[in-house]
Design a protein around this motif. Structure first.
Motif, PDB file in Angstrom:
ATOM      1  N   ARG A   1       4.120  -9.339  -4.070  1.00  0.00           N
ATOM      2  CA  ARG A   1       2.879  -8.808  -3.632  1.00  0.00           C
ATOM      3  C   ARG A   1       3.350  -7.467  -2.758  1.00  0.00           C
ATOM      4  O   ARG A   1       3.987  -7.593  -1.949  1.00  0.00           O
ATOM      5  CB  ARG A   1       1.956  -9.543  -2.862  1.00  0.00           C
ATOM      6  CG  ARG A   1       0.703  -8.732  -2.414  1.00  0.00           C
ATOM      7  CD  ARG A   1      -0.296  -9.761  -1.457  1.00  0.00           C
ATOM      8  NE  ARG A   1      -0.308 -11.131  -1.823  1.00  0.00           N
ATOM      9  CZ  ARG A   1      -0.783 -12.060  -0.936  1.00  0.00           C
ATOM     10  NH1 ARG A   1      -1.272 -11.764   0.361  1.00  0.00           N
ATOM     11  NH2 ARG A   1      -0.837 -13.310  -1.452  1.00  0.00           N
ATOM     12  N   PRO A   2       2.906  -6.134  -2.919  1.00  0.00           N
ATOM     13  CA  PRO A   2       3.129  -5.019  -2.160  1.00  0.00           C
ATOM     14  C   PRO A   2       2.766  -5.218  -0.500  1.00  0.00           C
ATOM     15  O   PRO A   2       1.716  -5.847  -0.257  1.00  0.00           O
ATOM     16  CB  PRO A   2       2.287  -3.811  -2.588  1.00  0.00           C
ATOM     17  CG  PRO A   2       1.965  -4.357  -4.213  1.00  0.00           C
ATOM     18  CD  PRO A   2       2.119  -5.718  -4.022  1.00  0.00           C
ATOM     19  N   ALA A   3       3.676  -4.836   0.172  1.00  0.00           N
ATOM     20  CA  ALA A   3       3.384  -4.969   1.667  1.00  0.00           C
ATOM     21  C   ALA A   3       2.960  -3.944   2.356  1.00  0.00           C
ATOM     22  O   ALA A   3       3.200  -2.665   2.088  1.00  0.00           O
ATOM     23  CB  ALA A   3       4.706  -5.175   2.260  1.00  0.00           C
ATOM     24  N   ARG A   4       1.937  -4.257   3.273  1.00  0.00           N
ATOM     25  CA  ARG A   4       1.297  -3.079   3.894  1.00  0.00           C
ATOM     26  C   ARG A   4       1.431  -3.297   5.468  1.00  0.00           C
ATOM     27  O   ARG A   4       1.506  -4.074   6.095  1.00  0.00           O
ATOM     28  CB  ARG A   4      -0.480  -3.265   3.559  1.00  0.00           C
ATOM     29  CG  ARG A   4      -0.810  -2.954   2.126  1.00  0.00           C
ATOM     30  CD  ARG A   4      -2.408  -3.501   1.994  1.00  0.00           C
ATOM     31  NE  ARG A   4      -2.399  -4.856   2.047  1.00  0.00           N
ATOM     32  CZ  ARG A   4      -3.167  -5.509   2.150  1.00  0.00           C
ATOM     33  NH1 ARG A   4      -4.578  -4.806   2.003  1.00  0.00           N
ATOM     34  NH2 ARG A   4      -3.694  -6.802   2.379  1.00  0.00           N
ATOM     35  N   TYR A   5       1.796  -2.399   5.944  1.00  0.00           N
ATOM     36  CA  TYR A   5       1.793  -2.120   7.552  1.00  0.00           C
ATOM     37  C   TYR A   5       1.320  -0.773   8.077  1.00  0.00           C
ATOM     38  O   TYR A   5       0.472  -0.004   7.197  1.00  0.00           O
ATOM     39  CB  TYR A   5       3.044  -2.278   7.949  1.00  0.00           C
ATOM     40  CG  TYR A   5       4.116  -1.277   7.501  1.00  0.00           C
ATOM     41  CD1 TYR A   5       4.229   0.133   8.310  1.00  0.00           C
ATOM     42  CD2 TYR A   5       5.127  -1.307   6.388  1.00  0.00           C
ATOM     43  CE1 TYR A   5       5.200   1.088   7.933  1.00  0.00           C
ATOM     44  CE2 TYR A   5       5.731  -0.316   6.007  1.00  0.00           C
ATOM     45  CZ  TYR A   5       5.816   0.930   6.956  1.00  0.00           C
ATOM     46  OH  TYR A   5       6.767   1.953   6.339  1.00  0.00           O
ATOM     47  N   VAL A   6       1.005  -0.621   9.203  1.00  0.00           N
ATOM     48  CA  VAL A   6       0.197   0.253   9.898  1.00  0.00           C
ATOM     49  C   VAL A   6       1.069   1.135  10.635  1.00  0.00           C
ATOM     50  O   VAL A   6       1.803   0.653  11.575  1.00  0.00           O
ATOM     51  CB  VAL A   6      -0.939   0.029  10.681  1.00  0.00           C
ATOM     52  CG1 VAL A   6      -1.805   1.301  11.476  1.00  0.00           C
ATOM     53  CG2 VAL A   6      -1.956  -0.839   9.962  1.00  0.00           C
ATOM     54  N   GLU A   7       1.207   2.404  10.473  1.00  0.00           N
ATOM     55  CA  GLU A   7       2.059   3.340  11.064  1.00  0.00           C
ATOM     56  C   GLU A   7       1.258   4.801  11.433  1.00  0.00           C
ATOM     57  O   GLU A   7       0.493   5.431  10.659  1.00  0.00           O
ATOM     58  CB  GLU A   7       3.207   3.896  10.212  1.00  0.00           C
ATOM     59  CG  GLU A   7       4.151   4.710  11.145  1.00  0.00           C
ATOM     60  CD  GLU A   7       5.638   4.809  10.210  1.00  0.00           C
ATOM     61  OE1 GLU A   7       6.383   4.046  10.323  1.00  0.00           O
ATOM     62  OE2 GLU A   7       5.347   5.608   9.116  1.00  0.00           O
ATOM     63  N   ASN A   8       0.890   5.022  12.782  1.00  0.00           N
ATOM     64  CA  ASN A   8       0.150   6.208  13.305  1.00  0.00           C
ATOM     65  C   ASN A   8      -1.141   6.266  12.630  1.00  0.00           C
ATOM     66  O   ASN A   8      -1.558   6.930  12.001  1.00  0.00           O
ATOM     67  CB  ASN A   8       0.968   7.565  12.755  1.00  0.00           C
ATOM     68  CG  ASN A   8       2.311   7.487  13.576  1.00  0.00           C
ATOM     69  OD1 ASN A   8       2.251   7.278  14.795  1.00  0.00           O
ATOM     70  ND2 ASN A   8       3.228   8.072  13.107  1.00  0.00           N
ATOM     71  N   HIS A   9      -1.821   4.953  12.707  1.00  0.00           N
ATOM     72  CA  HIS A   9      -3.168   4.788  12.213  1.00  0.00           C
ATOM     73  C   HIS A   9      -3.443   4.932  10.628  1.00  0.00           C
ATOM     74  O   HIS A   9      -4.426   4.690  10.130  1.00  0.00           O
ATOM     75  CB  HIS A   9      -4.234   5.737  12.648  1.00  0.00           C
ATOM     76  CG  HIS A   9      -4.494   5.505  14.427  1.00  0.00           C
ATOM     77  ND1 HIS A   9      -4.953   4.528  14.868  1.00  0.00           N
ATOM     78  CD2 HIS A   9      -3.961   6.407  15.408  1.00  0.00           C
ATOM     79  CE1 HIS A   9      -5.125   4.630  15.989  1.00  0.00           C
ATOM     80  NE2 HIS A   9      -4.400   5.577  16.252  1.00  0.00           N
ATOM     81  N   HIS A  10      -2.319   4.908   9.964  1.00  0.00           N
ATOM     82  CA  HIS A  10      -2.370   4.958   8.663  1.00  0.00           C
ATOM     83  C   HIS A  10      -1.806   3.715   7.916  1.00  0.00           C
ATOM     84  O   HIS A  10      -0.563   3.269   8.374  1.00  0.00           O
ATOM     85  CB  HIS A  10      -1.562   6.123   8.090  1.00  0.00           C
ATOM     86  CG  HIS A  10      -1.911   7.641   8.545  1.00  0.00           C
ATOM     87  ND1 HIS A  10      -3.256   7.965   7.956  1.00  0.00           N
ATOM     88  CD2 HIS A  10      -1.595   8.481   9.111  1.00  0.00           C
ATOM     89  CE1 HIS A  10      -3.652   8.973   8.474  1.00  0.00           C
ATOM     90  NE2 HIS A  10      -2.410   9.431   9.324  1.00  0.00           N
ATOM     91  N   ILE A  11      -2.398   3.291   6.744  1.00  0.00           N
ATOM     92  CA  ILE A  11      -1.990   2.048   6.155  1.00  0.00           C
ATOM     93  C   ILE A  11      -0.689   2.543   5.218  1.00  0.00           C
ATOM     94  O   ILE A  11      -1.120   3.330   4.388  1.00  0.00           O
ATOM     95  CB  ILE A  11      -2.910   1.236   5.290  1.00  0.00           C
ATOM     96  CG1 ILE A  11      -4.022   0.800   6.345  1.00  0.00           C
ATOM     97  CG2 ILE A  11      -2.189   0.252   4.509  1.00  0.00           C
ATOM     98  CD1 ILE A  11      -5.057  -0.009   5.622  1.00  0.00           C
ATOM     99  N   VAL A  12       0.358   2.011   5.486  1.00  0.00           N
ATOM    100  CA  VAL A  12       1.536   2.549   4.477  1.00  0.00           C
ATOM    101  C   VAL A  12       1.873   1.204   3.565  1.00  0.00           C
ATOM    102  O   VAL A  12       1.919   0.175   3.995  1.00  0.00           O
ATOM    103  CB  VAL A  12       2.808   2.636   5.286  1.00  0.00           C
ATOM    104  CG1 VAL A  12       4.111   3.050   4.464  1.00  0.00           C
ATOM    105  CG2 VAL A  12       2.599   3.801   6.301  1.00  0.00           C
ATOM    106  N   THR A  13       1.874   1.324   2.280  1.00  0.00           N
ATOM    107  CA  THR A  13       2.183   0.243   1.221  1.00  0.00           C
ATOM    108  C   THR A  13       3.761   0.628   0.847  1.00  0.00           C
ATOM    109  O   THR A  13       4.063   1.710   0.274  1.00  0.00           O
ATOM    110  CB  THR A  13       1.437   0.470   0.178  1.00  0.00           C
ATOM    111  OG1 THR A  13       0.294   0.336   0.581  1.00  0.00           O
ATOM    112  CG2 THR A  13       1.729  -0.769  -0.733  1.00  0.00           C
ATOM    113  N   LYS A  14       4.556  -0.601   0.691  1.00  0.00           N
ATOM    114  CA  LYS A  14       6.074  -0.487   0.331  1.00  0.00           C
ATOM    115  C   LYS A  14       6.240  -1.705  -0.454  1.00  0.00           C
ATOM    116  O   LYS A  14       5.149  -2.886  -0.177  1.00  0.00           O
ATOM    117  CB  LYS A  14       7.025  -0.405   1.601  1.00  0.00           C
ATOM    118  CG  LYS A  14       7.246   1.089   2.172  1.00  0.00           C
ATOM    119  CD  LYS A  14       8.258   0.807   3.116  1.00  0.00           C
ATOM    120  CE  LYS A  14       8.435   2.393   3.364  1.00  0.00           C
ATOM    121  NZ  LYS A  14       9.751   2.397   4.389  1.00  0.00           N
TER     122      LYS A  14
END
Length: 379
Positions: free
Chosen positions: A173-186
């Protein structure tokens, strides 16, 4: 008071055993071996049941005041939806990929309380974040977590206390995290780092989709990340299987039989990853919360390190997950938490009396979260 536990796997059995010291508990599972094992461990009623037969739930669960949902993740959402339709309060550890908050309106309509993701991570990590969110302006939340065998056996150096399908889901499953208020998907398994822990040595961390509900409930926090821990080398091995197609759900024909590679892989890994009775293992989690508290830059850290309990023959992952779930059961049954709807643990932790109760419940069972606080010089 009568409690139903749906699922009698390793964690489900630990939940039922612990709850049986306070409640009349009935465990439901289609696996008769799991139920027989449970009966040897505790004074628990057992019923063989196909938990995919949702039409049977209203009659089957009519006598119970609360239900623990401990089914595999692929069944979790539909099971929870059906339980809410039946008007049952629920503590849920099924960790399904769907958004449980979509059921909030239904839970309010049915006048029931649901606490979801009642495990370690998600679970205790959310609870701790929610508690400190009520006390400080959080700027960064980081969590690394893993459950591993103490004996490293090639090739995987891993054992799974729950369904391999659910573990593979973490890896695909693609992983999501938050960086500078933006959701980043990797991609899952990305951003590998080596981390050293005094208790276990060096482990490798990698992205998995563990933030779940806090992506939305804690969207004001600018930076949030959760990563999984394994022994070094695990990432490369799993990526090789993935790239070779072993996790594919596309049907193939083998000697006249239609199969999916994922089903075959899961069946093989079930044997490879199945913990054996008495296997020594551990759970480790480190949570770091950074922000401003009382106008002062502050870094809070929580460390969980827990091992297999030889006295009770209870695996650490079952203890740390199951007891966290049961603390939530007590919050509901003791009417310490009475709000109606679907609640992830961060919304429970916002209430100090709930946070304190859960921490004390775990400590009574020798599951300890060691807290350290560092006040940083703003200069």
């Amino acid at each position: 008071m009568k409690i139903a536990v749906l699922g009698a796997g390793m964690v489900g059995r630990t939940i039922a055993t612990d709850l049986s010291t306070h409640f009349e508990v009935t465990s439901f599972d289609i696996n008769t071996t799991n139920l027989a094992t449970l009966q040897q461990q505790a004074n628990v009623n057992t019923i063989v049941a196909d938990l995919k037969d949702y039409a049977a739930y209203p009659t089957m669960l009519a006598p119970f005041n609360l239900v623990v949902n401990a089914v595999p993740g692929f069944m979790g959402f539909k099971t929870l939806e059906t339980l809410i339709e039946c008007g049952k309060n629920v503590a849920d550890i099924s960790f399904f990929p769907e958004d449980a908050l979509l059921l909030d309106a239904l839970a309010k309509q049915k006048n029931v309380t649901v606490i979801m993701d009642c495990g370690v991570a998600p679970g205790m990590s959310n609870l701790i974040l929610g508690y400190h969110n009520s006390l400080m302006q959080i700027q960064q939340f980081d969590c690394v977590v893993g459950g591993l065998p103490k004996k490293r056996t090639k090739p995987f150096e891993y054992k799974a206390p729950f369904s391999p399908i659910d573990v593979i889901e973490e890896y695909t499953r693609p992983a999501r995290y938050v960086e500078n208020h933006h959701i980043v998907t990797k991609p899952a398994l990305s951003d590998a780092e080596l981390l050293h822990f005094e208790q276990v040595g060096t482990l490798e961390s990698f992205n998995t989709d563990g933030l779940r509900s806090i992506l939305y409930t804690m969207s004001h926090i600018p930076n949030m990340k959760e990563k999984t821990l394994r022994y070094p080398g695990h990432i490369a091995l799993i990526q090789a299987l993935q790239q070779a197609g072993f996790f594919s759900e596309k049907c193939i024909n083998v000697k006249g039989q239609t199969i999916t590679p994922l089903d075959v892989t899961a069946a093989i890994l079930f044997e490879q990853w199945q913990p054996q009775p008495g296997d020594a293992e551990f759970t480790i989690m480190q949570i770091d919360v950074k922000g401003i508290e009382n106008n002062e830059p502050t870094h809070l850290s929580y460390l969980l390190y827990d091992e297999y309990d030889a006295t009770t023959q209870t695996p650490s992952m079952s203890r740390t997950t199951g007891y966290a779930c049961n603390a939530m059961v007590h919050l509901i049954t003791k009417q310490i938490f009475t709000e109606k709807g679907v609640f992830p643990p961060e919304l429970i932790g916002h209430h100090k009396h709930c946070f304190d109760f859960v921490m004390e419940y775990l400590a009574e069972r020798k599951v300890y979260y060691k807290k350290t606080v560092q006040h940083l010089n703003s200069n």
